[in-house]
Design a protein around this motif. Structure first.
Motif, PDB file in Angstrom:
ATOM      1  N   GLN A 153       0.825  -1.213   0.000  1.00 40.91           N
ATOM      2  CA  GLN A 153       0.000   0.000   0.000  1.00 40.91           C
ATOM      3  C   GLN A 153       0.860   1.265   0.000  1.00 40.91           C
ATOM      4  OE1 GLN A 153      -3.258  -0.122  -0.237  1.00 40.91           O
ATOM      5  NE2 GLN A 153      -3.606  -2.277   0.239  1.00 40.91           N
ATOM      6  N   LYS A 154       0.384   2.284  -0.680  1.00 40.32           N
ATOM      7  CA  LYS A 154       1.028   3.595  -0.609  1.00 40.32           C
ATOM      8  C   LYS A 154       0.743   4.204   0.759  1.00 40.32           C
ATOM      9  CE  LYS A 154       0.267   4.381  -5.536  1.00 40.32           C
ATOM     10  NZ  LYS A 154      -0.417   5.219  -6.553  1.00 40.32           N
ATOM     11  N   MET A 155       1.750   4.908   1.317  1.00 38.02           N
ATOM     12  CA  MET A 155       1.577   5.507   2.646  1.00 38.02           C
ATOM     13  C   MET A 155       2.250   6.871   2.735  1.00 38.02           C
ATOM     14  SD  MET A 155       2.126   2.502   5.448  1.00 38.02           S
ATOM     15  CE  MET A 155       1.453   0.878   5.163  1.00 38.02           C
ATOM     16  N   TRP A 156       1.548   7.808   3.342  1.00 35.56           N
ATOM     17  CA  TRP A 156       2.137   9.114   3.613  1.00 35.56           C
ATOM     18  C   TRP A 156       3.276   8.975   4.623  1.00 35.56           C
ATOM     19  CZ3 TRP A 156       1.106  12.120  -0.010  1.00 35.56           C
ATOM     20  CH2 TRP A 156      -0.180  12.403  -0.471  1.00 35.56           C
ATOM     21  N   ILE A 157       4.336   9.776   4.429  1.00 36.10           N
ATOM     22  CA  ILE A 157       5.395   9.941   5.422  1.00 36.10           C
ATOM     23  C   ILE A 157       5.547  11.438   5.673  1.00 36.10           C
ATOM     24  CG2 ILE A 157       6.595   7.798   4.840  1.00 36.10           C
ATOM     25  CD1 ILE A 157       8.606   9.477   3.205  1.00 36.10           C
ATOM     26  N   GLY A 158       6.430  11.815   6.584  1.00 28.23           N
ATOM     27  CA  GLY A 158       6.512  13.212   7.012  1.00 28.23           C
ATOM     28  C   GLY A 158       7.438  14.105   6.210  1.00 28.23           C
ATOM     29  N   LEU A 159       7.539  13.886   4.901  1.00 28.82           N
ATOM     30  CA  LEU A 159       8.419  14.683   4.046  1.00 28.82           C
ATOM     31  C   LEU A 159       7.607  15.412   2.991  1.00 28.82           C
ATOM     32  CD1 LEU A 159      11.406  15.360   3.275  1.00 28.82           C
ATOM     33  CD2 LEU A 159      11.336  13.360   1.762  1.00 28.82           C
ATOM     34  N   SER A 160       7.989  16.663   2.720  1.00 34.90           N
ATOM     35  CA  SER A 160       7.335  17.426   1.658  1.00 34.90           C
ATOM     36  C   SER A 160       8.351  18.312   0.955  1.00 34.90           C
ATOM     37  CB  SER A 160       6.188  18.283   2.217  1.00 34.90           C
ATOM     38  OG  SER A 160       6.693  19.241   3.136  1.00 34.90           O
ATOM     39  N   VAL A 161       7.979  18.735  -0.243  1.00 34.35           N
ATOM     40  CA  VAL A 161       8.819  19.613  -1.059  1.00 34.35           C
ATOM     41  C   VAL A 161       8.096  20.933  -1.230  1.00 34.35           C
ATOM     42  CG1 VAL A 161       9.971  19.916  -3.283  1.00 34.35           C
ATOM     43  CG2 VAL A 161       9.658  17.610  -2.346  1.00 34.35           C
ATOM     44  N   GLU A 162       8.808  22.042  -0.983  1.00 31.37           N
ATOM     45  CA  GLU A 162       8.245  23.372  -1.227  1.00 31.37           C
ATOM     46  C   GLU A 162       9.025  24.026  -2.352  1.00 31.37           C
ATOM     47  OE1 GLU A 162       7.264  27.615   1.023  1.00 31.37           O
ATOM     48  OE2 GLU A 162       8.179  25.967   2.132  1.00 31.37           O
ATOM     49  N   CYS A 163       8.304  24.475  -3.384  1.00 32.10           N
ATOM     50  CA  CYS A 163       8.953  25.106  -4.535  1.00 32.10           C
ATOM     51  C   CYS A 163       9.188  26.586  -4.255  1.00 32.10           C
ATOM     52  CB  CYS A 163       8.095  24.951  -5.786  1.00 32.10           C
ATOM     53  SG  CYS A 163       7.904  23.250  -6.322  1.00 32.10           S
ATOM     54  N   ASN A 164      10.458  26.979  -4.190  1.00 27.20           N
ATOM     55  CA  ASN A 164      10.841  28.385  -4.072  1.00 27.20           C
ATOM     56  C   ASN A 164      12.117  28.587  -4.881  1.00 27.20           C
ATOM     57  OD1 ASN A 164      12.647  27.150  -2.175  1.00 27.20           O
ATOM     58  ND2 ASN A 164      11.025  27.350  -0.653  1.00 27.20           N
ATOM     59  N   GLU A 165      13.095  29.309  -4.387  1.00 27.41           N
ATOM     60  CA  GLU A 165      14.353  29.464  -5.122  1.00 27.41           C
ATOM     61  C   GLU A 165      14.956  28.103  -5.454  1.00 27.41           C
ATOM     62  OE1 GLU A 165      16.281  31.884  -6.468  1.00 27.41           O
ATOM     63  OE2 GLU A 165      14.626  33.266  -6.136  1.00 27.41           O
ATOM     64  N   THR A 166      14.822  27.190  -4.529  1.00 31.47           N
ATOM     65  CA  THR A 166      15.217  25.804  -4.754  1.00 31.47           C
ATOM     66  C   THR A 166      14.045  24.924  -4.354  1.00 31.47           C
ATOM     67  OG1 THR A 166      16.136  25.657  -2.516  1.00 31.47           O
ATOM     68  CG2 THR A 166      17.656  26.261  -4.281  1.00 31.47           C
TER      69      THR A 166
END
Length: 199
Positions: free
Chosen positions: A96-109
């Protein structure tokens, strides 16, 4: 548990789920496993109720749960040892697919941040599937300075279980939840481990 206590827990869960991120309720399923290296407990949770079952809603919902007086959060996975610990103790990850505590925010990088505030750039372990980092880079270049948030989740594939990038509206039923040691306890353990033993 008494009927009154059950009603209080149910009401609390319902109130957690009322906001613009969704109304589904998260619940723990299966066994809790303790990892000695991180000092954290881990457990799979799932959503009950209609979507959205988004990362933002999952992140908020699990904070309402406690285990051994520790507040829950989406799992922070900083090394390959913990990655394999989770795979070994939670076979469901391979299905099963599962959420984890990582995310990406698009800004300068493309800033990749764990829910504890730490940066993925400060660790060597990367669990991304093939081409995912390229997709993240391409997506964030196109949305530079937008502040758009892209959640990361575990996804089974032919090579095992890897991290994949989702969208803000991606819906997943399951999430890997961590119950970390309280900050005071973790700080005390760190001091103790750095103290020089007396002769």
């Amino acid at each position: 548990m008494s009927i009154l206590a059950s009603m209080v827990v149910a009401l609390n869960m319902m109130m957690q789920g009322i906001d613009d991120t969704g109304t589904a309720v998260a619940r723990p399923i299966g066994e809790v496993h303790f990892n000695e290296e991180t000092g954290s407990y881990y457990q799979v949770f799932d959503f009950i109720g209609k979507p959205p079952h988004t990362w933002v809603h999952a992140r908020r919902m699990v904070k309402g749960y406690r285990y051994n007086d520790r507040e829950g959060r989406l799992a922070v996975i900083k090394d390959i040892s913990l990655h394999y610990f989770l795979l070994l103790n939670f076979p469901m990850l391979r299905q099963q697919k599962m959420w984890i505590g990582l995310s990406v925010e698009c800004n300068e990088t493309a800033d990749m941040t764990w829910v504890d505030g730490s940066s993925l750039a400060d660790q060597s372990f990367r669990g991304f599937g093939e081409g995912v980092l390229r997709d993240i880079s391409r997506t964030c270049r196109a949305r530079k300075d937008s502040g758009a948030l892209y959640p990361i989740y575990y996804e089974p594939d032919q090579f095992g279980v890897r991290w994949q990038m989702g969208e803000a509206r991606t819906n997943l039923t399951y999430m890997m939840v961590e119950f970390p040691a309280p900050e005071e306890e973790a700080a005390a353990d760190e001091v103790e481990s750095t103290e020089t033993p007396q002769q």
